[in-house]
Design a protein around this motif. Structure first.
Motif, PDB file in Angstrom:
ATOM      1  N   VAL A  50       0.847  -1.181   0.000  1.00  0.00           N
ATOM      2  CA  VAL A  50       0.000   0.000   0.000  1.00  0.00           C
ATOM      3  C   VAL A  50       0.887   1.237   0.000  1.00  0.00           C
ATOM      4  N   PRO A  51       0.407   2.360  -0.545  1.00  0.00           N
ATOM      5  CA  PRO A  51       1.200   3.584  -0.511  1.00  0.00           C
ATOM      6  C   PRO A  51       1.441   4.030   0.920  1.00  0.00           C
ATOM      7  N   GLY A  52       2.674   4.381   1.218  1.00  0.00           N
ATOM      8  CA  GLY A  52       3.018   4.828   2.555  1.00  0.00           C
ATOM      9  C   GLY A  52       2.946   6.332   2.695  1.00  0.00           C
ATOM     10  N   SER A  53       2.915   6.798   3.935  1.00  0.00           N
ATOM     11  CA  SER A  53       2.833   8.234   4.191  1.00  0.00           C
ATOM     12  C   SER A  53       4.206   8.881   4.292  1.00  0.00           C
ATOM     13  N   TYR A  54       5.254   8.081   4.306  1.00  0.00           N
ATOM     14  CA  TYR A  54       6.611   8.611   4.430  1.00  0.00           C
ATOM     15  C   TYR A  54       7.253   8.675   3.053  1.00  0.00           C
ATOM     16  N   LYS A  55       7.494   9.906   2.596  1.00  0.00           N
ATOM     17  CA  LYS A  55       8.118  10.129   1.307  1.00  0.00           C
ATOM     18  C   LYS A  55       9.032  11.337   1.403  1.00  0.00           C
ATOM     19  N   VAL A  56       9.929  11.460   0.447  1.00  0.00           N
ATOM     20  CA  VAL A  56      10.759  12.654   0.329  1.00  0.00           C
ATOM     21  C   VAL A  56      10.612  13.182  -1.084  1.00  0.00           C
ATOM     22  N   ALA A  57      10.928  14.451  -1.263  1.00  0.00           N
ATOM     23  CA  ALA A  57      10.761  15.078  -2.568  1.00  0.00           C
ATOM     24  C   ALA A  57      11.923  14.791  -3.506  1.00  0.00           C
ATOM     25  N   ASP A  58      12.997  14.209  -2.993  1.00  0.00           N
ATOM     26  CA  ASP A  58      14.185  13.937  -3.795  1.00  0.00           C
ATOM     27  C   ASP A  58      13.873  12.984  -4.952  1.00  0.00           C
ATOM     28  N   LYS A  59      14.623  13.112  -5.999  1.00  0.00           N
ATOM     29  CA  LYS A  59      14.509  12.221  -7.151  1.00  0.00           C
ATOM     30  C   LYS A  59      14.942  10.810  -6.756  1.00  0.00           C
ATOM     31  N   VAL A 123       9.411   5.986   0.670  1.00  0.00           N
ATOM     32  CA  VAL A 123      10.568   6.525  -0.031  1.00  0.00           C
ATOM     33  C   VAL A 123      11.468   7.211   1.005  1.00  0.00           C
ATOM     34  N   TYR A 124      12.652   6.638   1.203  1.00  0.00           N
ATOM     35  CA  TYR A 124      13.592   7.142   2.195  1.00  0.00           C
ATOM     36  C   TYR A 124      14.914   7.531   1.528  1.00  0.00           C
ATOM     37  N   ARG A 125      15.564   8.534   2.121  1.00  0.00           N
ATOM     38  CA  ARG A 125      16.959   8.771   1.802  1.00  0.00           C
ATOM     39  C   ARG A 125      17.805   7.688   2.482  1.00  0.00           C
ATOM     40  N   MET A 126      18.889   7.300   1.825  1.00  0.00           N
ATOM     41  CA  MET A 126      19.849   6.390   2.427  1.00  0.00           C
ATOM     42  C   MET A 126      21.236   7.013   2.300  1.00  0.00           C
ATOM     43  N   ARG A 127      21.882   7.238   3.427  1.00  0.00           N
ATOM     44  CA  ARG A 127      23.201   7.896   3.449  1.00  0.00           C
ATOM     45  C   ARG A 127      24.246   6.909   3.941  1.00  0.00           C
ATOM     46  N   CYS A 128      25.224   6.579   3.091  1.00  0.00           N
ATOM     47  CA  CYS A 128      26.311   5.695   3.497  1.00  0.00           C
ATOM     48  C   CYS A 128      27.362   6.478   4.273  1.00  0.00           C
ATOM     49  N   VAL A 129      28.016   5.832   5.213  1.00  0.00           N
ATOM     50  CA  VAL A 129      29.084   6.461   5.975  1.00  0.00           C
ATOM     51  C   VAL A 129      30.241   6.860   5.066  1.00  0.00           C
ATOM     52  N   GLU A 130      30.330   6.266   3.874  1.00  0.00           N
ATOM     53  CA  GLU A 130      31.387   6.592   2.922  1.00  0.00           C
ATOM     54  C   GLU A 130      31.105   7.869   2.143  1.00  0.00           C
ATOM     55  N   TRP A 132      28.352   8.729   0.299  1.00  0.00           N
ATOM     56  CA  TRP A 132      27.492   8.672  -0.880  1.00  0.00           C
ATOM     57  C   TRP A 132      26.074   8.361  -0.420  1.00  0.00           C
ATOM     58  N   SER A 133      25.103   8.621  -1.283  1.00  0.00           N
ATOM     59  CA  SER A 133      23.714   8.487  -0.857  1.00  0.00           C
ATOM     60  C   SER A 133      22.828   8.051  -2.011  1.00  0.00           C
ATOM     61  N   MET A 134      21.638   7.558  -1.668  1.00  0.00           N
ATOM     62  CA  MET A 134      20.616   7.158  -2.616  1.00  0.00           C
ATOM     63  C   MET A 134      19.256   7.567  -2.073  1.00  0.00           C
ATOM     64  N   VAL A 135      18.231   7.495  -2.928  1.00  0.00           N
ATOM     65  CA  VAL A 135      16.840   7.675  -2.515  1.00  0.00           C
ATOM     66  C   VAL A 135      16.090   6.444  -3.011  1.00  0.00           C
ATOM     67  N   ILE A 136      15.534   5.663  -2.065  1.00  0.00           N
ATOM     68  CA  ILE A 136      15.046   4.327  -2.396  1.00  0.00           C
ATOM     69  C   ILE A 136      13.588   4.149  -1.991  1.00  0.00           C
ATOM     70  N   PRO A 137      12.759   3.615  -2.893  1.00  0.00           N
ATOM     71  CA  PRO A 137      11.377   3.284  -2.531  1.00  0.00           C
ATOM     72  C   PRO A 137      11.308   1.873  -1.930  1.00  0.00           C
ATOM     73  N   TRP A 138      11.449   1.798  -0.623  1.00  0.00           N
ATOM     74  CA  TRP A 138      11.425   0.520   0.070  1.00  0.00           C
ATOM     75  C   TRP A 138       9.996   0.002   0.205  1.00  0.00           C
ATOM     76  N   ILE A 139       9.850  -1.288   0.337  1.00  0.00           N
ATOM     77  CA  ILE A 139       8.606  -1.914   0.770  1.00  0.00           C
ATOM     78  C   ILE A 139       8.903  -2.628   2.075  1.00  0.00           C
ATOM     79  N   GLY A 140       8.066  -2.395   3.080  1.00  0.00           N
ATOM     80  CA  GLY A 140       8.299  -3.040   4.365  1.00  0.00           C
ATOM     81  C   GLY A 140       7.215  -2.706   5.359  1.00  0.00           C
ATOM     82  N   PHE A 141       7.526  -2.938   6.630  1.00  0.00           N
ATOM     83  CA  PHE A 141       6.557  -2.704   7.698  1.00  0.00           C
ATOM     84  C   PHE A 141       7.317  -2.268   8.949  1.00  0.00           C
ATOM     85  N   PRO A 142       6.661  -1.566   9.870  1.00  0.00           N
ATOM     86  CA  PRO A 142       7.356  -1.072  11.064  1.00  0.00           C
ATOM     87  C   PRO A 142       7.911  -2.214  11.906  1.00  0.00           C
ATOM     88  N   LEU A 143       9.151  -2.075  12.320  1.00  0.00           N
ATOM     89  CA  LEU A 143       9.741  -3.050  13.240  1.00  0.00           C
ATOM     90  C   LEU A 143       8.919  -3.141  14.518  1.00  0.00           C
TER      91      LEU A 143
END
Length: 315
Positions: A50-59, A123-130, A132-143
């Motif tokens: 289902v569409p989630g409520s957490y998104k970012v405007a990044d490409k 859709v979350y930002r992902m920031r590597c400690v190295e 570099w970063s990505m913007v990824i549309p994950w599918i999942g559920f709250p831990l």
């Protein structure tokens, strides 16, 4: 065991664009006809959410980059190794032991997880400690939903995670010299684990997780550096004491337990003030540089978790 220090993204680590495209095209040609678990390569299969409520405007980062530029040392240390070396890995059948300081410890298979919890796309930002970063549309559920199922006791202050060990299927775990003492370990404070942003991901881009991205279940904590996103989880344990974490054990002066994205606290060997956004721009390093945001842009949601803490000490 000598401490292992990963290189800081040398240009040789970056898979050429034409190799990305050729590999992705090859996978795409057969993915539609093979179901996950019925093929040795365990190719990603469609996954409803289902569409989630957490998104970012990044490409969004192109799917080909998300699935071919990875850190997953169980399959090798180069960024292209996980995609190249994970074909023999079998994410089915799969069970996760959830226990420790809980009222209802359980062993849960991945099919039960997929049917028992509502999968949503975030859709979350992902920031590597190295840096570099990505913007990824994950599918999942709250831990937190899984934790509610096992009912942690009041004495449980942390949640520990453990990755599978299968050297026959994970070539990075085989061989005489091992830079990491397997299994890969990580952990969160209980309030971090229960935060609404924290999810267990089962897919990305509308498909089940590819092997190289942590199939069949991985942790996603978007305000922390990517190495906290432990992959191919087989064990989740509620515990009273702070759990050991692989990178914190290997180099505690470089990789803290909390690993919150903080542009004001540099890694000892490079700045964290900016990041290279994978899949955007061009040039030698294959991505434009942008400013890094405190808590990776999620400060409004999570900064209160660390009120009063010295984040240069608890990094």
């Amino acid at each position: 065991m000598p401490a292992f220090r990963p290189p800081h993204i040398p240009s040789g680590d970056i898979t050429p664009r034409d190799l990305y495209l050729s590999r992705r095209n090859m996978i795409g040609g057969v993915a539609g006809t093979l179901a996950l678990g019925l093929t040795e390569n365990a190719l990603a299969a469609p996954l409803k959410a289902v569409p989630g409520s957490y998104k970012v405007a990044d490409k969004l980062t192109p799917q080909k980059d998300v699935t071919t530029y990875n850190n997953f040392y169980e399959f090798g240390t180069d960024k292209s190794d996980p995609a190249a070396n994970s074909g023999k890995f079998k994410p089915r059948p799969w069970t996760i032991d959830v226990g420790g300081l809980v009222a209802k410890p359980q062993t849960i298979d991945i099919e039960t997880i997929l049917s028992s919890f509502t999968m949503e796309e975030r859709v979350y930002r992902m920031r590597c400690v190295e840096a570099w970063s990505m913007v990824i549309p994950w599918i999942g559920f709250p831990l937190s939903a899984l934790l509610d199922r096992v009912e942690p006791l009041g004495s449980a202050k942390y949640v520990a995670f453990e990755t599978v060990v299968r050297p026959d299927e994970m070539p990075g775990q085989s061989g005489f010299f091992q830079s990491i003492n397997w299994p890969y370990l990580d952990g969160l404070r209980m309030d971090e684990a229960r935060h609404p942003l924290t999810i267990l991901a089962t897919g990305l881009y509308g498909e089940t997780l590819p092997n190289q991205n942590g199939a069949p279940l991985r942790l996603v904590v978007p305000w922390k550096y990517g190495f906290k996103g432990i992959k191919s989880i087989v064990k989740i344990t509620a515990t009273e004491k702070q759990p050991p974490c692989t990178w914190n054990i290997l180099a505690p002066n470089e990789y803290g337990f909390y690993a919150n994205v903080n542009p004001k606290v540099d890694h000892p060997r490079w700045s964290q003030a900016t990041e290279r956004r994978i899949g955007e721009g061009s040039g030698l390093f294959g991505g434009k540089r942008i400013d890094t945001l405190p808590f990776n842009g999620y400060a409004d949601e999570v900064a209160s978790l660390y009120s009063g803490m010295d984040l240069t000490k608890y990094y």
